[in-house]
Scaffold this active site. Structure first.
Site, PDB file in Angstrom:
ATOM      1  N   GLU A 284      52.501  47.276  91.990  1.00  0.00           N
ATOM      2  CA  GLU A 284      51.250  46.325  92.187  1.00  0.00           C
ATOM      3  C   GLU A 284      51.676  44.916  92.177  1.00  0.00           C
ATOM      4  O   GLU A 284      51.126  44.296  92.994  1.00  0.00           O
ATOM      5  CB  GLU A 284      50.317  46.650  91.061  1.00  0.00           C
ATOM      6  CG  GLU A 284      49.737  48.045  91.005  1.00  0.00           C
ATOM      7  CD  GLU A 284      48.331  47.971  90.421  1.00  0.00           C
ATOM      8  OE1 GLU A 284      48.241  47.080  89.360  1.00  0.00           O
ATOM      9  OE2 GLU A 284      47.607  48.848  90.127  1.00  0.00           O
ATOM     10  N   HIS A 305      68.670  68.239  91.041  1.00  0.00           N
ATOM     11  CA  HIS A 305      68.700  69.529  91.951  1.00  0.00           C
ATOM     12  C   HIS A 305      67.027  69.601  92.756  1.00  0.00           C
ATOM     13  O   HIS A 305      66.626  70.527  92.899  1.00  0.00           O
ATOM     14  CB  HIS A 305      68.521  70.888  90.800  1.00  0.00           C
ATOM     15  CG  HIS A 305      69.814  70.823  90.289  1.00  0.00           C
ATOM     16  ND1 HIS A 305      70.697  72.054  90.399  1.00  0.00           N
ATOM     17  CD2 HIS A 305      70.600  70.216  89.370  1.00  0.00           C
ATOM     18  CE1 HIS A 305      71.726  71.996  89.794  1.00  0.00           C
ATOM     19  NE2 HIS A 305      71.644  70.900  89.217  1.00  0.00           N
ATOM     20  N   LYS A 419      38.120  51.512  96.699  1.00  0.00           N
ATOM     21  CA  LYS A 419      36.925  51.409  95.915  1.00  0.00           C
ATOM     22  C   LYS A 419      35.661  50.939  96.892  1.00  0.00           C
ATOM     23  O   LYS A 419      34.575  51.472  96.548  1.00  0.00           O
ATOM     24  CB  LYS A 419      37.009  50.468  94.644  1.00  0.00           C
ATOM     25  CG  LYS A 419      38.007  50.727  93.737  1.00  0.00           C
ATOM     26  CD  LYS A 419      37.955  49.464  92.649  1.00  0.00           C
ATOM     27  CE  LYS A 419      39.217  49.537  91.793  1.00  0.00           C
ATOM     28  NZ  LYS A 419      39.349  48.502  90.786  1.00  0.00           N
TER      29      LYS A 419
END
Lengths: 446, 446
Positions: A284, A305, A419
């Protein structure tokens, strides 16, 4: 101070740090003189000195009350109102903290997604047990926590009655305005403050993170002490003796060399959520204006792995920052097997933590040999103090490196985009205009 | 078949798929004709037809026995001997499956790291309860599981005696050779097979993954049915009607455009571990010879408040593959609040799953607008059948895309590098020569 940074395996030539010194020092000054973009959000910079002692005492008292009244605290929040507290609790109590019930209440997090299955799971995990709620939202209108709070408020009122539920709802929100502040005042809930001058990803050592951490059994005095010591240490304006500056400078050099992905790798599952916290802080703060180092976290040796193959020999665009914990909490020595079926007797009696250390060191050299530069951050132990220290280290470093790449490290305008579309699609008042065009575009999905 | 792929938002021009058709079809043939590098590891290709029915019946019987004798199964393994089973169990039972105790035993995973604190946590979570162990290792000498098995074997023998413990140790290992095979024969443990022609990251629908999944309550008949249906569907050699081919082709096109990081994003926390499974599959298969798309996973909407900013507006090197689950298990409708404190009444009575869907669709369009191309994979629901289907979809697609970029998708030579260094540092016999030079280099860390 327990944090140490070692960049000897980052592949830097002797002059490189010196050559970026003016840039780092300029960025450092931009932070400390509060002269850059977003400087009004620098409240975290001297937080350990300026924080509200009266509120801090109320947080500790509220935590005790929660522990007395409930088995479970549901912390409702998203982003910075979620990650810091969860990272802190797992840092100190480990990934099974809720199941082991060592100290504090069990803390579960809701309102950080829109999965109904997840929400139902949290209801089921609480079951018939007593619970309290800490709802954490600056505005009180962010969708995810608002949805979750409606459910939990209803459940609290059904279980304890309207009056009884008031004793169990703790609100962390804006000091003066907003929907949640209004509700809290009207209902008489106890409230705490989401500061105006501290953004979400820097807020975990305000009431936002401190109340769930304290309720979950963390020693928040120690957390603040670690933060205060780091605050002093990283006020040093000299690049060569300030590890937060040096980390920022080295990340900048990595980016200039085309290393556009940073992997924060730890060797303790207790640091998994700290990795998530780090990802928010980095992504951010830096990921804007089409810039930034993309942050990734890994848990070794598990992920050796998994993405280990890629780090060793895949596309060369990665660098690795290892977060190493010097002292394990538990000493366990490898049992001896007279038959030596697995050929492991060379390690009989060796503490598992020592094998982990050899794995870390061997991996570090192997990855460097493969072309993945390494930065090593060492901390003493996974305790409250260390958590406070480390948060400040990353905040300060990140603020510097954000200014170095020429972004405002303290806003996050891109988070609004989804949003707005979601509101329009849901028919939220005020977003009607966008709906038709979005629905037209969504025909591409069918 | 329930998997659907939609690439309408990947930003491809009309001719692009057609132009890579010869490459995709060549790679598809290299897979199906078993003519490429690593073809000896293609045992998973017709697994749903060829798997050992007798062993499958024994797996189901063993799972029942584990459920009758224990509350907890400790599954000991790393990499492919860990991720598939855990991904499957969380896919079906959710992230709190162990705490909710719905069906099957609780399954905890050990031997996938070298953290003594983690190991101690597992001991503490088991406590005084009855437990069984499934140790999963082809050779029996891989350090992480070997260390863990020494501890759990000792604990079993202390609790149930040498003879009693034999009833509680289930071994999944090489059919004929190796340390663990030898031990199992000598002690009379029940054994299952890690196939020779299936690599770790393709092994979750062999005994490797099936036994922990079955013990944890999954319906492995359904898992295999999903896998079988996918096996048939993705045998289709036509690019335009085979989504596994189309996914491989689109990923290749993304890479050619400089999109070097793929984010597998889901909207269900139950898919977190599936994301980890995907990361191993992708990273180990493609991340070699300095090539490959770097795989990352994310959980939305949580991570929209973390890496979301970067996906929207950071450095433009990402593409996003959304794994969307059409049907939630639980219907929860947003409660109505007459006071409408949070302004959310426009969504009162709306199922949370529907809000989640709008968030997904709104986010998809927002990210595309920001310059992050989107691929959308839709599945019906999080059930046993769907897990089997999805594993095969990714295996097949990955095998194709590995050949498209010119690597052997079935080896993982880079995973050895850290082990060699670790063995040398630990003084393992046979590695003495390397020790001195490594220790000399490690002086750089002090």
């Amino acid at each position: 101070m327990s944090i140490q940074l070692n960049i000897n395996n980052a592949g830097l030539r002797a002059h490189e740090l010196e050559f970026v010194r003016p840039q780092v020092e300029a960025a450092f000054k931009t932070v400390t003189e509060k002269s850059g973009a977003g400087h009004e959000m620098l409240g975290w910079l001297d937080l350990p000195e300026t924080y509200d002692r009266e509120e801090f005492a109320r947080i500790k008292a509220a935590a005790k009350r929660i522990q007395a009244q409930s088995k479970v605290l549901v912390a409702i929040g998203i982003g910075g109102s979620y990650l810091g507290a969860r990272a802190g609790l797992e840092f100190v109590k480990g990934p099974f903290g809720n199941q082991l019930g060592e100290k504090g209440v069990e803390v579960y997090f809701a309102g950080s997604n829109l999965s109904s299955d997840y929400l139902q799971n949290i209801f089921d995990v609480i079951g018939e047990r007593d619970f309290s709620v800490n709802v954490i939202s600056k505005s009180g209108t962010t969708t995810e926590p608002a949805v979750a709070f409606r459910f939990f408020k209803e459940k609290l009122e059904a279980k304890y009655g309207k009056e009884g539920s008031k004793e169990r709802i703790y609100v962390t929100t804006d000091a003066k305005k907003g929907a949640l502040r209004g509700l809290a005042v009207a209902e008489g809930y106890e409230t705490f403050v989401v500061p105006d001058n501290i953004g979400g990803r820097f807020s975990c050592l305000s009431a936002v993170g401190l109340l769930p951490m304290a309720a979950g059994g963390m020693d928040i005095d120690q957390v603040m002490q670690g933060c205060a010591d780091a605050c002093k240490a990283y006020a040093n304006p000299d690049l060569m003796s300030n590890d937060a500056m040096k980390y920022a400078a080295t990340r900048f050099i990595m980016l200039m060399k085309g290393k556009k992905v940073e992997i924060l790798a730890s060797y303790e599952p207790s640091l998994t959520m700290f990795g998530e916290w780090y990802k928010q802080l980095m992504a951010e703060s830096e990921g804007k204006d089409n810039k930034g180092i993309f942050p990734v976290s890994a848990n070794f040796t598990t992920d050796l792995h998994s993405i280990g193959q890629f780090i060793q020999d895949g596309s060369r665009m990665l660098f690795e920052t290892v977060l190493w914990v010097k002292n394990a909490k538990h000493e366990l020595k490898v049992p001896h097997d007279p038959a030596n079926v697995d050929g492991l007797n060379f390690a009989s009696g060796v503490p598992v933590a020592e094998i982990n250390e050899k794995a870390m060191k061997g991996t570090l050299l192997a990855h460097v040999d493969g072309g993945t530069p390494n930065l090593l951050i060492t901390i003493d132990r996974l305790d409250d103090y260390g958590f406070g220290e480390l948060c400040y280290f990353f905040w300060k470093s990140l603020a510097i490196s954000g200014y170095m790449i020429g972004v405002n490290p303290f806003n996050q305008p891109g988070v609004e985009a989804y949003k707005k579309n979601m509101f329009a699609l849901l028919g939220k008042p005020g977003y009607e205009d966008a709906k038709g065009a979005l629905e037209e575009r969504l025909k591409s999905l069918s």
